[in-house]
Design an enzyme around this catalytic site. Sequence first.
Site, PDB file in Angstrom:
ATOM      1  N   ASP A  78      63.247  39.037  37.822  1.00  0.00           N
ATOM      2  CA  ASP A  78      64.003  40.365  38.153  1.00  0.00           C
ATOM      3  C   ASP A  78      65.235  40.087  37.480  1.00  0.00           C
ATOM      4  O   ASP A  78      65.545  39.161  37.018  1.00  0.00           O
ATOM      5  CB  ASP A  78      64.264  40.642  39.650  1.00  0.00           C
TER       6      ASP A  78
ATOM      7  N   ASP B  61      57.292  40.781  46.393  1.00  0.00           N
ATOM      8  CA  ASP B  61      57.799  39.705  46.553  1.00  0.00           C
ATOM      9  C   ASP B  61      58.804  39.641  47.667  1.00  0.00           C
ATOM     10  O   ASP B  61      59.237  40.706  47.862  1.00  0.00           O
ATOM     11  CB  ASP B  61      58.438  39.192  45.090  1.00  0.00           C
TER      12      ASP B  61
ATOM     13  N   CYS C 114      43.617  28.982  59.958  1.00  0.00           N
ATOM     14  CA  CYS C 114      44.061  28.780  58.918  1.00  0.00           C
ATOM     15  C   CYS C 114      43.678  27.863  57.991  1.00  0.00           C
ATOM     16  O   CYS C 114      43.522  26.771  58.650  1.00  0.00           O
ATOM     17  CB  CYS C 114      45.697  28.933  59.068  1.00  0.00           C
TER      18      CYS C 114
ATOM     19  N   CYS D  90      45.146  26.423  55.438  1.00  0.00           N
ATOM     20  CA  CYS D  90      46.254  25.627  54.511  1.00  0.00           C
ATOM     21  C   CYS D  90      46.256  24.305  55.000  1.00  0.00           C
ATOM     22  O   CYS D  90      45.853  23.920  55.885  1.00  0.00           O
ATOM     23  CB  CYS D  90      47.400  26.483  54.786  1.00  0.00           C
TER      24      CYS D  90
ATOM     25  N   CYS E  48      47.813  23.643  58.608  1.00  0.00           N
ATOM     26  CA  CYS E  48      46.943  23.895  59.679  1.00  0.00           C
ATOM     27  C   CYS E  48      45.818  23.042  59.802  1.00  0.00           C
ATOM     28  O   CYS E  48      45.318  22.692  60.862  1.00  0.00           O
ATOM     29  CB  CYS E  48      46.601  25.272  59.840  1.00  0.00           C
TER      30      CYS E  48
ATOM     31  N   HIS F  38      52.697  26.829  55.189  1.00  0.00           N
ATOM     32  CA  HIS F  38      51.814  27.935  55.948  1.00  0.00           C
ATOM     33  C   HIS F  38      52.254  29.103  55.763  1.00  0.00           C
ATOM     34  O   HIS F  38      51.282  30.201  55.549  1.00  0.00           O
ATOM     35  CB  HIS F  38      52.061  27.441  57.466  1.00  0.00           C
TER      36      HIS F  38
HETATM   37 ZN    ZN Z   1      48.355  27.266  57.799  1.00  0.00          ZN
END
Ligand code: ZN
Length: 373
Positions: free
Chosen positions: A90, A269, A307, A309, A312, A338
């Site tokens: 930007d 974003d 989740c 990720c 998790c 996360h």
């Molecule tokens: Zn997660």
Amino acid sequence: MLKFDIEKKNGLARVGIIHTPHGDIKTPAFVGAATRATVKALTMKEMNELGSQAILSNTYHLILRPGIKLIEKAGGLAEFCSWHKPTFTDSGGFQIFSLPDVKITEDGVKFKSHIDGAKFEITPESSMQAQWAIGADIHMAFDHLAKSENYEDMEEAMRRTHAWLDRCVKEHEKQEKTYLKAGKPEQYLYAVVQGGTFNDLRAKSAKYCAKKDVDGFGIGGVFVADGMDEMLKTVCPLLPENKPRHLLGMGQEPIDLFVGAEFGCDTFDCVGPTRMARNGSLYTLDGRINIKNAKYKEDFTPLMVDCDCECCKNYTKAYLHHLFKTDEITAKVLASIHNEHFVVAVVDKIRESILNDTFNDYKESFLKRYYHK
Ligand SMILES: [Zn+2]
């Protein structure tokens, strides 16, 4: 011209692919905020693994440190930070106009560095030159952010943004010739639609930007989500359909991602998800929780069961609680993995739901559970 293929449309919502020299972005997509060429607390490997498709860095911050010349010497932003996927910059307008001693003229802005007080001047031309040197795939035109929310200030900022846009387009073409001649990859320019909360100004700005020889559009200066749907319903139909649209700085609240995609935005974003993560405020499907709360001290379940990720899949709330309570650096790392994954995955699922004609069901069930409505 930036290649953007639309795969499917549903009202103003669309699913597409932006093709950049550093790869494709399947849209709608959440773009990681890498303000100073890094997403805070995360490595690019982690960003890649959590599913991020693109990052956005800030020209103002990179001009101050490490300096544009150094990034160019390193081979450009993607090479410098080892992110081998699409990049955005930007213009830095947003940060500059938030500084205390900023002087605005028709020519550009003068300001003092927030780091050491050194004097700087940025014009539409120098912003374009800096962005070409940084070498992101997609640049934002240098825009003027209004000093207040009142109509006159907004109109003034919009008028100046339009005058600066003309100069950005001209300078972009000049830089393009030089860089392409030197065998460098193509870079693309988005105009920024201004107008704040006033839909008549938004419409004026969208019409002005739509006529320009640009590759896409940033929709800027949205501070409050209230009325964002009406604003997007005004702006997006006025923009050429075959060019991508980026909603600047929105996405901390999941509802903004649904509204943004529903009314025609392709990328988003926001620094919010990782900023909140560093404070222990973590997304779950049932709303945001504060992991520092005592009730998580002996909670041996994952933050989110569904989740996938790294956080998790491997750790419990009790462990995260302990890391935050003892101020361990890893707390910020796992929490950021996360939260960033959460928003990326929500937008990916929005994409899938538009493709499957289940967007409305997904939106309704997600928002009902998340906001307890
Ligand atoms: Zn997660």
